[in-house]
Design a protein around this motif. Structure first.
Motif, PDB file in Angstrom:
ATOM      1  N   ILE A 131       3.160  20.650 -47.073  1.00 24.49           N
ATOM      2  CA  ILE A 131       3.660  20.113 -45.807  1.00 24.49           C
ATOM      3  C   ILE A 131       2.724  20.518 -44.669  1.00 24.49           C
ATOM      4  O   ILE A 131       2.276  21.666 -44.596  1.00 24.49           O
ATOM      5  CB  ILE A 131       5.088  20.629 -45.518  1.00 24.49           C
ATOM      6  CG1 ILE A 131       6.045  20.148 -46.611  1.00 24.49           C
ATOM      7  CG2 ILE A 131       5.555  20.177 -44.151  1.00 24.49           C
ATOM      8  CD1 ILE A 131       7.443  20.718 -46.480  1.00 24.49           C
ATOM      9  N   MET A 132       2.441  19.570 -43.792  1.00 20.15           N
ATOM     10  CA  MET A 132       1.642  19.844 -42.610  1.00 20.15           C
ATOM     11  C   MET A 132       2.593  20.024 -41.415  1.00 20.15           C
ATOM     12  O   MET A 132       3.471  19.183 -41.195  1.00 20.15           O
ATOM     13  CB  MET A 132       0.661  18.701 -42.345  1.00 20.15           C
ATOM     14  CG  MET A 132      -0.319  18.469 -43.485  1.00 20.15           C
ATOM     15  SD  MET A 132      -1.449  17.075 -43.156  1.00 20.15           S
ATOM     16  CE  MET A 132      -2.463  17.764 -41.839  1.00 20.15           C
ATOM     17  N   TYR A 133       2.411  21.100 -40.673  1.00 19.31           N
ATOM     18  CA  TYR A 133       3.293  21.402 -39.555  1.00 19.31           C
ATOM     19  C   TYR A 133       2.619  21.069 -38.221  1.00 19.31           C
ATOM     20  O   TYR A 133       1.453  21.409 -37.994  1.00 19.31           O
ATOM     21  CB  TYR A 133       3.696  22.875 -39.596  1.00 19.31           C
ATOM     22  CG  TYR A 133       4.504  23.231 -40.818  1.00 19.31           C
ATOM     23  CD1 TYR A 133       5.876  22.974 -40.869  1.00 19.31           C
ATOM     24  CD2 TYR A 133       3.888  23.803 -41.938  1.00 19.31           C
ATOM     25  CE1 TYR A 133       6.617  23.296 -41.997  1.00 19.31           C
ATOM     26  CE2 TYR A 133       4.632  24.124 -43.071  1.00 19.31           C
ATOM     27  CZ  TYR A 133       5.988  23.858 -43.095  1.00 19.31           C
ATOM     28  OH  TYR A 133       6.725  24.172 -44.225  1.00 19.31           O
ATOM     29  N   ASP A 134       3.381  20.417 -37.357  1.00 23.43           N
ATOM     30  CA  ASP A 134       2.845  19.996 -36.063  1.00 23.43           C
ATOM     31  C   ASP A 134       2.321  21.173 -35.250  1.00 23.43           C
ATOM     32  O   ASP A 134       1.260  21.093 -34.621  1.00 23.43           O
ATOM     33  CB  ASP A 134       3.930  19.278 -35.247  1.00 23.43           C
ATOM     34  CG  ASP A 134       4.387  17.981 -35.905  1.00 23.43           C
ATOM     35  OD1 ASP A 134       3.867  17.659 -36.991  1.00 23.43           O
ATOM     36  OD2 ASP A 134       5.254  17.305 -35.338  1.00 23.43           O
ATOM     37  N   THR A 135       3.062  22.268 -35.248  1.00 22.84           N
ATOM     38  CA  THR A 135       2.739  23.394 -34.360  1.00 22.84           C
ATOM     39  C   THR A 135       1.447  24.102 -34.734  1.00 22.84           C
ATOM     40  O   THR A 135       0.807  24.728 -33.881  1.00 22.84           O
ATOM     41  CB  THR A 135       3.884  24.414 -34.365  1.00 22.84           C
ATOM     42  OG1 THR A 135       4.155  24.813 -35.724  1.00 22.84           O
ATOM     43  CG2 THR A 135       5.147  23.805 -33.768  1.00 22.84           C
ATOM     44  N   THR A 136       1.051  24.049 -35.988  1.00 20.12           N
ATOM     45  CA  THR A 136      -0.154  24.755 -36.426  1.00 20.12           C
ATOM     46  C   THR A 136      -1.331  23.822 -36.639  1.00 20.12           C
ATOM     47  O   THR A 136      -2.405  24.273 -37.058  1.00 20.12           O
ATOM     48  CB  THR A 136       0.117  25.525 -37.731  1.00 20.12           C
ATOM     49  OG1 THR A 136       0.558  24.606 -38.748  1.00 20.12           O
ATOM     50  CG2 THR A 136       1.173  26.590 -37.528  1.00 20.12           C
ATOM     51  N   TYR A 137      -1.146  22.541 -36.377  1.00 14.76           N
ATOM     52  CA  TYR A 137      -2.240  21.596 -36.621  1.00 14.76           C
ATOM     53  C   TYR A 137      -3.284  21.712 -35.518  1.00 14.76           C
ATOM     54  O   TYR A 137      -2.950  21.783 -34.336  1.00 14.76           O
ATOM     55  CB  TYR A 137      -1.709  20.165 -36.687  1.00 14.76           C
ATOM     56  CG  TYR A 137      -2.773  19.182 -37.126  1.00 14.76           C
ATOM     57  CD1 TYR A 137      -3.219  19.160 -38.441  1.00 14.76           C
ATOM     58  CD2 TYR A 137      -3.351  18.306 -36.207  1.00 14.76           C
ATOM     59  CE1 TYR A 137      -4.205  18.277 -38.841  1.00 14.76           C
ATOM     60  CE2 TYR A 137      -4.338  17.415 -36.608  1.00 14.76           C
ATOM     61  CZ  TYR A 137      -4.763  17.409 -37.924  1.00 14.76           C
ATOM     62  OH  TYR A 137      -5.749  16.534 -38.323  1.00 14.76           O
ATOM     63  N   PRO A 138      -4.572  21.719 -35.883  1.00 17.01           N
ATOM     64  CA  PRO A 138      -5.638  21.827 -34.881  1.00 17.01           C
ATOM     65  C   PRO A 138      -5.549  20.711 -33.835  1.00 17.01           C
ATOM     66  O   PRO A 138      -5.371  19.540 -34.167  1.00 17.01           O
ATOM     67  CB  PRO A 138      -6.919  21.688 -35.722  1.00 17.01           C
ATOM     68  CG  PRO A 138      -6.515  22.164 -37.078  1.00 17.01           C
ATOM     69  CD  PRO A 138      -5.103  21.715 -37.254  1.00 17.01           C
TER      70      PRO A 138
END
Length: 210
Positions: A131-138
């Protein structure tokens, strides 16, 4: 300290009076005595001499790689129309390749020299792995709009051959020696053989990784 200096002088005096000792052996014995009995500044010299490390090999930095990606893959989506939070201008250098590399190395902590690791990262974008998380995405902290959804759409729009080309370019940049070797997980079509034995059909849910 005085005893050590006296012992060192005594050893040196005896060594120099023994004419049978050749120069290399004499030098070796003196060096050993310095190491064994040295103290104070002697220890400092010893530490400086034997702590010298070879210069680290120059490595390319992730911040430079995205430019090389676009040099080799000029059709790869830029996705660099987002507005900077800092100055309110278009952040042209904040590209998809830039964010992809930062996500791979810094967010996920994956090695940049292996094809499989890059395929796992692309699988994240395709929704087939982690899962890709919005808060940690570059880019989330630097751009007014989080680019994660646009980036995922851009990666999904690529064909499998385009994703393979991207993976190979990234591996070649971070690991130039890989250009002269055939990667073990290569997706290139196998050359025809004269064998007539039937091959089992390929199956599984990992098609998106290829």
């Amino acid at each position: 300290m005085k005893k050590k200096k006296f012992l060192f002088k005594s050893i040196s005096s005896k060594l120099t009076t023994q004419h049978k000792l050749n120069a290399p052996l004499l030098l070796t014995l003196i060096l050993v005595s310095v190491i064994v009995f040295g103290s104070g500044t002697d220890k400092s010299i010893h530490r400086n001499l034997f702590s010298i490390q070879p210069a680290s090999a120059q490595r390319i930095t992730p911040s430079d790689v995205w430019q090389l990606v676009y040099q080799q893959l000029p059709d790869f989506p830029q996705e660099n129309k987002y507005i900077s939070k800092e100055n309110g201008k278009v952040a042209e250098n904040n590209t998809l390749a830039n964010r992809l590399i930062r996500y791979h190395i810094y967010t996920k902590g994956r090695a940049p020299i292996y094809r499989l690791d890059w395929k796992l990262t692309l699988a994240d974008y395709l929704g087939a792995n982690e899962i890709m998380y919005d808060t940690t995405y570059p880019g989330n902290d630097a751009l007014q709009e989080n680019p994660i959804e646009g980036d995922r759409k851009a990666i999904k729009s690529l064909t499998r051959s385009q994703r393979d080309a991207l993976v190979q370019v990234l591996v070649n940049i971070f690991n130039p020696t890989s250009q002269n070797t055939v990667p073990p997980n290569s997706n290139t079509a196998p050359s025809p053989t004269t064998s007539t034995s039937p091959q089992p059909p390929q199956r599984g849910g990992a098609e998106l990784l290829k």
